[in-house]
Design a protein around this motif. Structure first.
Motif, mmCIF file in Angstrom:
data_model
loop_
_atom_site.group_PDB
_atom_site.id
_atom_site.type_symbol
_atom_site.label_atom_id
_atom_site.label_comp_id
_atom_site.label_asym_id
_atom_site.label_seq_id
_atom_site.Cartn_x
_atom_site.Cartn_y
_atom_site.Cartn_z
ATOM 1 N N UNK A 76 0.951 -1.143 -0.085
ATOM 2 C CA UNK A 76 -0.163 -0.319 -0.058
ATOM 3 C C UNK A 76 1.105 0.950 -0.206
ATOM 4 N N UNK A 77 0.856 2.014 -1.233
ATOM 5 C CA UNK A 77 1.726 3.103 -1.313
ATOM 6 C C UNK A 77 0.759 4.263 -0.551
ATOM 7 N N UNK A 78 1.635 5.554 -0.233
ATOM 8 C CA UNK A 78 0.251 6.431 1.031
ATOM 9 C C UNK A 78 1.553 7.712 0.346
ATOM 10 N N UNK A 79 0.579 8.740 0.309
ATOM 11 C CA UNK A 79 1.069 10.232 -0.189
ATOM 12 C C UNK A 79 0.823 11.218 0.274
ATOM 13 N N UNK A 80 1.381 11.876 1.382
ATOM 14 C CA UNK A 80 0.462 13.113 2.090
ATOM 15 C C UNK A 80 0.777 14.605 1.410
ATOM 16 N N UNK A 81 0.011 15.623 1.112
ATOM 17 C CA UNK A 81 0.447 17.256 0.711
ATOM 18 C C UNK A 81 1.726 16.884 0.734
ATOM 19 N N UNK A 82 1.888 17.666 -1.099
ATOM 20 C CA UNK A 82 3.026 17.966 -1.372
ATOM 21 C C UNK A 82 4.501 16.792 -1.648
ATOM 22 N N UNK A 83 3.280 15.981 -2.136
ATOM 23 C CA UNK A 83 4.293 14.075 -2.378
ATOM 24 C C UNK A 83 3.175 13.355 -3.616
ATOM 25 N N UNK A 84 4.189 13.230 -4.771
ATOM 26 C CA UNK A 84 3.867 12.626 -6.252
ATOM 27 C C UNK A 84 4.311 11.243 -5.623
ATOM 28 N N UNK A 85 2.735 10.102 -6.368
ATOM 29 C CA UNK A 85 3.868 8.686 -6.362
ATOM 30 C C UNK A 85 2.802 8.196 -7.953
ATOM 31 N N UNK A 86 4.363 7.242 -8.221
ATOM 32 C CA UNK A 86 3.839 7.412 -9.841
ATOM 33 C C UNK A 86 3.406 5.816 -9.908
ATOM 34 N N UNK A 87 2.598 5.799 -10.900
ATOM 35 C CA UNK A 87 2.515 4.165 -11.528
ATOM 36 C C UNK A 87 2.884 4.327 -12.438
ATOM 37 N N UNK A 88 3.261 3.161 -13.031
ATOM 38 C CA UNK A 88 3.915 2.605 -14.605
ATOM 39 C C UNK A 88 2.909 2.070 -15.167
ATOM 40 N N UNK A 89 2.471 1.729 -16.397
ATOM 41 C CA UNK A 89 1.559 1.225 -17.404
ATOM 42 C C UNK A 89 1.777 -0.442 -17.302
ATOM 43 N N UNK A 90 0.529 -1.270 -16.768
ATOM 44 C CA UNK A 90 0.851 -2.507 -16.521
ATOM 45 C C UNK A 90 0.327 -2.455 -15.473
ATOM 46 N N UNK A 91 0.285 -1.903 -14.305
ATOM 47 C CA UNK A 91 0.371 -1.623 -12.646
ATOM 48 C C UNK A 91 -0.929 -1.933 -12.026
ATOM 49 N N UNK A 92 -0.844 -3.082 -12.284
ATOM 50 C CA UNK A 92 -2.823 -2.790 -11.778
ATOM 51 C C UNK A 92 -2.769 -1.963 -9.846
ATOM 52 N N UNK A 93 -4.241 -1.255 -10.385
ATOM 53 C CA UNK A 93 -3.306 -0.157 -8.664
ATOM 54 C C UNK A 93 -5.377 0.410 -8.820
ATOM 55 N N UNK A 94 -5.184 0.693 -7.188
ATOM 56 C CA UNK A 94 -6.403 0.808 -6.387
ATOM 57 C C UNK A 94 -6.682 2.345 -5.764
ATOM 58 N N UNK A 95 -7.133 3.586 -5.993
ATOM 59 C CA UNK A 95 -6.666 4.715 -5.722
ATOM 60 C C UNK A 95 -7.568 4.481 -4.931
ATOM 61 N N UNK A 96 -7.355 5.412 -3.023
ATOM 62 C CA UNK A 96 -8.261 5.690 -2.613
ATOM 63 C C UNK A 96 -8.203 6.473 -1.099
ATOM 64 N N UNK A 97 -9.145 7.302 -0.761
ATOM 65 C CA UNK A 97 -8.592 8.158 0.235
ATOM 66 C C UNK A 97 -9.316 7.315 1.547
ATOM 67 N N UNK A 98 -8.772 7.814 2.141
ATOM 68 C CA UNK A 98 -8.732 6.111 3.911
ATOM 69 C C UNK A 98 -8.413 7.033 4.827
ATOM 70 N N UNK A 99 -8.657 8.660 4.746
ATOM 71 C CA UNK A 99 -7.905 9.408 6.065
ATOM 72 C C UNK A 99 -9.927 9.943 5.724
ATOM 73 N N UNK A 100 -9.838 11.096 7.043
ATOM 74 C CA UNK A 100 -10.788 11.934 7.615
ATOM 75 C C UNK A 100 -11.596 12.770 7.015
#
Length: 125
Positions: A76-100
């Motif tokens: 599980x990858x996590x990023x906060x304000x001012x951070x970025x995450x990169x997802x390359x082609x072919x990588x299954x992923x699920x984007x979600x907001x687990x915060x409040x």
């Protein structure tokens, strides 16, 4: 797409470029060009989308506010304000907001993901 003979204009979230997605999420198309897209998206607490992958598009998720969670196989990858995450082609992923609080992101896709979204049954954390 802007061409050399068109004036450059600022782009912003508005009712004209809004689209709903996922479970209660909102998005705004800021740049839509076959080679590139830039979207602003809002995910309420608990907001998510179905697991999927893009065969061609590379995506970068930049967090404006809140905490982004992206489930990929094995972690599980996590990023906060001012951070970025990169997802390359072919990588299954699920984007979600687990915060409040609302999660706001900028999403860059190259090329655009239109026609390049494939559902997956991967077990994601």
């Amino acid at each position: 797409m802007t061409t050399p003979d068109q004036p450059l204009t600022a782009r912003h979230a508005s009712p004209d470029n809004h689209y709903p997605w996922g479970n209660g999420c909102d998005g705004w198309r800021l740049v839509e060009d076959g080679a590139l897209s830039l979207r602003e998206e809002r995910l309420p607490p608990g907001g998510a989308e179905a697991p999927h992958l893009h065969r061609v598009a590379r995506q970068i998720f930049y967090v404006l506010a809140g905490e982004l969670s992206i489930a990929v196989p094995g972690t599980l990858l996590r990023a906060g304000a001012g951070e970025a995450l990169e997802i390359p082609p072919g990588l299954p992923h699920l984007v979600r907001n687990a915060g409040s609080q609302d999660l706001r992101i900028l999403l860059v896709s190259a090329p655009d993901t239109i026609g390049d979204r494939y559902p997956v049954d991967a077990a994601l954390p």
